[in-house]
Write a protein that holds these residues in place. Structure first.
Motif, mmCIF file in Angstrom:
data_model
loop_
_atom_site.group_PDB
_atom_site.id
_atom_site.type_symbol
_atom_site.label_atom_id
_atom_site.label_comp_id
_atom_site.label_asym_id
_atom_site.label_seq_id
_atom_site.Cartn_x
_atom_site.Cartn_y
_atom_site.Cartn_z
ATOM 1 N N SER A 78 0.852 -1.186 0.000
ATOM 2 C CA SER A 78 0.000 0.000 0.000
ATOM 3 C C SER A 78 0.886 1.233 0.000
ATOM 4 C CB SER A 78 -0.974 -0.021 1.184
ATOM 5 O OG SER A 78 -0.289 -0.051 2.421
ATOM 6 N N TYR A 79 0.502 2.289 0.657
ATOM 7 C CA TYR A 79 1.162 3.581 0.484
ATOM 8 C C TYR A 79 0.942 4.439 1.720
ATOM 9 C CZ TYR A 79 -3.726 4.334 -0.370
ATOM 10 O OH TYR A 79 -5.083 4.315 -0.226
ATOM 11 N N THR A 80 1.748 5.466 1.856
ATOM 12 C CA THR A 80 1.509 6.521 2.832
ATOM 13 C C THR A 80 2.363 7.711 2.441
ATOM 14 O OG1 THR A 80 1.320 7.035 5.196
ATOM 15 C CG2 THR A 80 3.313 5.868 4.496
ATOM 16 N N LEU A 81 2.211 8.800 3.145
ATOM 17 C CA LEU A 81 3.058 9.986 2.983
ATOM 18 C C LEU A 81 3.857 10.175 4.250
ATOM 19 C CD1 LEU A 81 0.715 12.620 1.264
ATOM 20 C CD2 LEU A 81 2.734 11.554 0.259
ATOM 21 N N LEU A 82 5.170 10.273 4.114
ATOM 22 C CA LEU A 82 6.060 10.533 5.242
ATOM 23 C C LEU A 82 6.817 11.823 4.970
ATOM 24 C CD1 LEU A 82 7.503 6.941 5.854
ATOM 25 C CD2 LEU A 82 5.671 8.090 7.112
ATOM 26 N N ASN A 83 6.503 12.848 5.757
ATOM 27 C CA ASN A 83 7.111 14.170 5.553
ATOM 28 C C ASN A 83 6.938 14.648 4.109
ATOM 29 O OD1 ASN A 83 8.081 14.326 8.259
ATOM 30 N ND2 ASN A 83 9.816 13.021 7.695
ATOM 31 N N GLY A 84 5.746 14.381 3.569
ATOM 32 C CA GLY A 84 5.443 14.830 2.214
ATOM 33 C C GLY A 84 5.961 13.921 1.114
ATOM 34 N N LYS A 85 6.631 12.842 1.473
ATOM 35 C CA LYS A 85 7.188 11.917 0.485
ATOM 36 C C LYS A 85 6.272 10.699 0.331
ATOM 37 C CE LYS A 85 11.884 13.286 1.793
ATOM 38 N NZ LYS A 85 13.173 12.847 2.382
ATOM 39 N N TYR A 86 5.893 10.408 -0.908
ATOM 40 C CA TYR A 86 5.039 9.259 -1.187
ATOM 41 C C TYR A 86 5.851 7.981 -0.998
ATOM 42 C CZ TYR A 86 1.474 6.378 -3.503
ATOM 43 O OH TYR A 86 0.513 5.439 -3.782
ATOM 44 N N ALA A 87 5.382 7.128 -0.096
ATOM 45 C CA ALA A 87 6.098 5.894 0.222
ATOM 46 C C ALA A 87 5.321 4.683 -0.245
ATOM 47 C CB ALA A 87 6.334 5.793 1.727
ATOM 48 N N ILE A 88 6.019 3.741 -0.871
ATOM 49 C CA ILE A 88 5.474 2.395 -1.086
ATOM 50 C C ILE A 88 5.645 1.659 0.237
ATOM 51 C CG2 ILE A 88 5.717 0.239 -2.368
ATOM 52 C CD1 ILE A 88 6.881 1.941 -4.682
ATOM 53 N N ARG A 89 4.539 1.168 0.771
ATOM 54 C CA ARG A 89 4.536 0.678 2.150
ATOM 55 C C ARG A 89 4.140 -0.800 2.185
ATOM 56 N NH1 ARG A 89 0.270 -0.134 5.263
ATOM 57 N NH2 ARG A 89 0.409 -0.038 7.543
ATOM 58 N N ALA A 90 5.031 -1.623 2.689
ATOM 59 C CA ALA A 90 4.764 -3.052 2.834
ATOM 60 C C ALA A 90 4.553 -3.367 4.303
ATOM 61 C CB ALA A 90 5.917 -3.874 2.271
ATOM 62 N N ALA A 91 3.336 -3.746 4.664
ATOM 63 C CA ALA A 91 3.019 -4.159 6.034
ATOM 64 C C ALA A 91 2.951 -5.683 6.047
ATOM 65 C CB ALA A 91 1.700 -3.550 6.486
ATOM 66 N N ILE A 92 3.938 -6.305 6.666
ATOM 67 C CA ILE A 92 4.128 -7.753 6.514
ATOM 68 C C ILE A 92 3.471 -8.498 7.678
ATOM 69 C CG2 ILE A 92 5.836 -9.565 6.146
ATOM 70 C CD1 ILE A 92 7.769 -7.238 5.291
ATOM 71 N N THR A 93 2.197 -8.824 7.475
ATOM 72 C CA THR A 93 1.468 -9.684 8.424
ATOM 73 C C THR A 93 0.920 -10.877 7.643
ATOM 74 O OG1 THR A 93 -0.489 -8.297 8.072
ATOM 75 C CG2 THR A 93 0.842 -7.835 10.021
ATOM 76 N N ASN A 94 1.785 -11.475 6.856
ATOM 77 C CA ASN A 94 1.380 -12.520 5.923
ATOM 78 C C ASN A 94 2.147 -13.804 6.223
ATOM 79 O OD1 ASN A 94 0.942 -14.133 3.579
ATOM 80 N ND2 ASN A 94 0.520 -12.289 2.380
ATOM 81 N N HIS A 95 1.435 -14.836 6.642
ATOM 82 C CA HIS A 95 2.126 -16.085 6.991
ATOM 83 C C HIS A 95 2.522 -16.891 5.764
ATOM 84 C CE1 HIS A 95 -1.430 -18.714 6.302
ATOM 85 N NE2 HIS A 95 -2.133 -17.682 6.738
ATOM 86 N N ARG A 96 2.064 -16.484 4.569
ATOM 87 C CA ARG A 96 2.393 -17.212 3.350
ATOM 88 C C ARG A 96 3.590 -16.618 2.603
ATOM 89 N NH1 ARG A 96 -3.324 -16.920 3.465
ATOM 90 N NH2 ARG A 96 -4.219 -18.973 3.892
ATOM 91 N N SER A 97 4.056 -15.448 2.986
ATOM 92 C CA SER A 97 5.154 -14.799 2.271
ATOM 93 C C SER A 97 6.467 -15.558 2.460
ATOM 94 C CB SER A 97 5.346 -13.362 2.764
ATOM 95 O OG SER A 97 4.204 -12.585 2.519
ATOM 96 N N ARG A 98 7.281 -15.567 1.388
ATOM 97 C CA ARG A 98 8.632 -16.132 1.434
ATOM 98 C C ARG A 98 9.614 -15.041 1.031
ATOM 99 N NH1 ARG A 98 7.143 -21.131 -2.599
ATOM 100 N NH2 ARG A 98 5.612 -22.210 -1.275
ATOM 101 N N LEU A 99 10.882 -15.279 1.286
ATOM 102 C CA LEU A 99 11.892 -14.281 0.924
ATOM 103 C C LEU A 99 11.869 -13.995 -0.569
ATOM 104 C CD1 LEU A 99 14.972 -15.291 3.143
ATOM 105 C CD2 LEU A 99 13.209 -13.577 3.598
ATOM 106 N N GLU A 100 11.588 -15.006 -1.374
ATOM 107 C CA GLU A 100 11.569 -14.805 -2.827
ATOM 108 C C GLU A 100 10.501 -13.795 -3.246
ATOM 109 O OE1 GLU A 100 9.009 -18.419 -4.641
ATOM 110 O OE2 GLU A 100 10.514 -19.023 -3.162
ATOM 111 N N ASP A 101 9.444 -13.676 -2.452
ATOM 112 C CA ASP A 101 8.394 -12.719 -2.778
ATOM 113 C C ASP A 101 8.895 -11.278 -2.667
ATOM 114 O OD1 ASP A 101 6.213 -14.574 -3.261
ATOM 115 O OD2 ASP A 101 6.294 -14.996 -1.113
ATOM 116 N N PHE A 102 9.783 -11.034 -1.741
ATOM 117 C CA PHE A 102 10.335 -9.690 -1.583
ATOM 118 C C PHE A 102 11.366 -9.401 -2.673
ATOM 119 C CE2 PHE A 102 8.847 -11.232 2.513
ATOM 120 C CZ PHE A 102 7.912 -10.243 2.818
ATOM 121 N N ASP A 103 12.070 -10.439 -3.109
ATOM 122 C CA ASP A 103 12.960 -10.276 -4.262
ATOM 123 C C ASP A 103 12.149 -9.832 -5.479
ATOM 124 O OD1 ASP A 103 15.181 -11.132 -2.781
ATOM 125 O OD2 ASP A 103 14.848 -13.235 -3.314
ATOM 126 N N ILE A 104 10.983 -10.459 -5.674
ATOM 127 C CA ILE A 104 10.122 -10.107 -6.809
ATOM 128 C C ILE A 104 9.639 -8.664 -6.680
ATOM 129 C CG2 ILE A 104 7.867 -10.581 -7.873
ATOM 130 C CD1 ILE A 104 8.362 -13.566 -7.157
#
Length: 487
Positions: free
Chosen positions: A447-473
């Protein structure tokens, strides 16, 4: 008088052909198990088709349809266009992915069709058990009380009502006009919007929620909090509640909870903690110091459907003083009087501890999930997500075209594509486009947010199915799209 078949007194809504419904039910189960099992093979998100959207524009049904037809509509036009928060690369907002047994628990709960508010029946005792486990997980005393609600929004409102009524016993009958001064709530500028909405709903007004500035780690400035309380008292106002954050929604920052508890005690204020997801690491011994003070709160809210992966929807609010909790909501009406025996006996009605008299059996999926996995397995999964957040942050820092926009104290990683030579306005446009393309192409759903006016791509990791390869992708595709946009 001739009887019309559909008006027969013996008519029910049960199926005339139970065997056909059983067959359809087994198909539904098989389809949903396949849905869970194939999550990695689907896009991380898919926009609803025009055909599916148009299928929701039909007039009110006047006559019966076959159950198989109704299910086909669901299977072909609703299920394929789900949020997909069970997908391994779903990291939007803060949403857990649910589990197959949790799904089955909801089916069982719906079949029992229990109103878990009053009466001597087992669903009441299941919820009491879940509340006892919640107190144990969060370090609250056994004498505390609690309630299961839909989410942290309602949990926070419930706690605020208890706090408000505790400071003036006349409010329940006379309303806020019984209060001689303006009541004030304090929380950091990073406090979740649902708390501010709660302050509005209980009649305090958002103008009277003091947004205390934060430090460079997005934690509340304790010195400014003290100053604001002093200034409000001098102005004749009534400070009554401090809200601490155990994991802010933007960055996962944890306020200095022990300091806030001390200030609340010194100033005779209620201390509430919004721990929607960030309170959950309390079950990890290594988080004792970072979450120190959580157990000192007068009230605490947290979600089971976030970082404990339980199917939507279920959250918990804990109140340290059970008598104060009950006093805020209990009513004496003839049709709800508890009896010594019979169906109207049993434990103290949950309707004495919250707004809802009609309450579903949401405790069952929590009870079954905690028993299925055990707290040790939850500890492992939370540690895994914490490691994944650090891994993702490391990937960002290794790429000279990416920029980490905040520290990563928990499970939230905020970053942006920044090739250099562009101002924040241009970078905001580019990163918003990157996010939308990641989602539209079914690659990943941060998802997204604004931090000090900067648009951030925001990953909130509460996913029990995620693997390290998913973050590489995620990183590889972010770089690809970013380079395409500036080409």
């Amino acid at each position: 008088m001739e009887r019309v078949p559909e008006l027969l007194e013996e008519e029910t809504l049960d199926p005339a052909d139970w065997a056909s419904l059983k067959e359809l039910g087994h198909r539904m189960l098989d389809d949903m198990f396949d849905y869970y099992q194939s999550s990695r093979q689907r896009p991380a998100w898919k926009k609803p088709s025009k055909y599916a959207l148009n299928s929701m524009e039909h007039p009110l049904p006047q006559f019966p349809q076959e159950a198989t037809e109704v299910y086909e509509h669901f299977f072909t036009q609703i299920l394929p266009y789900n949020t997909e928060n069970g997908h391994p690369r779903f990291w939007s907002w803060v949403q857990g992915g649910g589990t197959p047994l949790g799904m089955l628990a909801d089916m069982l709960a719906a079949g029992m069709n229990a109103n878990v508010s009053i009466g001597d029946h087992m669903p009441m005792y299941v919820e009491k058990q879940v509340i006892e486990w919640s107190k144990e997980m969060m370090g609250f005393p056994k004498t505390a009380s609690g309630l299961l609600v839909s989410g942290a929004s309602l949990a926070n409102i419930t706690a605020l009502v208890v706090a408000r009524n505790h400071f003036n016993k006349s409010i329940r009958k006379k309303g806020l006009q019984a209060v001689p001064a303006q009541m004030i709530v304090y929380g950091s500028a990073e406090t979740h919007n649902c708390v501010v909405k709660g302050v509005e709903v209980i009649g305090i007004g958002s103008d009277n929620f003091r947004k205390v500035p934060v430090d460079d780690q997005y934690r509340i400035r304790v010195d400014l909090l003290r100053q604001m309380i002093r200034e409000d008292r001098e102005a004749g106002h009534l400070p009554f509640c401090i809200v601490g954050n155990a994991g802010t929604v933007n960055t996962g920052a944890i306020d200095p909870l022990e300091e806030l508890a001390a200030i609340a005690q010194q100033e005779n204020l209620w201390f509430h903690i919004d721990g929607a997801f960030g309170a959950v690491p309390k079950i990890l011994p290594e988080f004792d110091d970072r979450l120190k003070g959580l157990e000192l709160a007068d009230s605490l809210s947290f979600d089971f459907h976030k970082w404990l992966y339980v199917n939507y929807e279920v959250a918990c609010v804990l109140i340290r003083d059970a008598a104060i909790h009950r006093e805020a909501f209990a009513t004496a009406v003839t049709y709800l009087v508890q009896h010594e025996r019979g169906l109207s006996g049993g434990p103290d009605p949950f309707s004495n501890y919250g707004m809802e008299l009609s309450r579903g059996f949401k405790a069952l999926k929590v009870w079954m999930s905690l028993k299925e996995h055990g707290i040790r397995r939850y500890q492992y999964m939370i540690r895994k997500n914490l490691r994944q957040a650090q891994y993702l942050a490391g990937l960002v820092q290794e790429e000279h075209n990416l920029e980490l926009l905040a520290e990563v104290p928990l499970n939230i990683v905020c970053f942006r594509f920044n090739p250099g030579g562009l101002d924040d306005s241009a970078l905001n446009i580019i990163n918003k486009e990157i996010l939308m393309r990641l989602q539209e192409q079914g690659i990943a759903a941060p998802s997204y947010t604004l931090l000090n006016g900067k648009y951030a791509i925001r990953a909130a990791i509460t996913n029990h199915r995620s693997r390290l390869e998913d973050f590489d992708i995620l990183i590889a595709q972010t770089m690809r799209i970013g380079k395409e946009l500036i080409a």
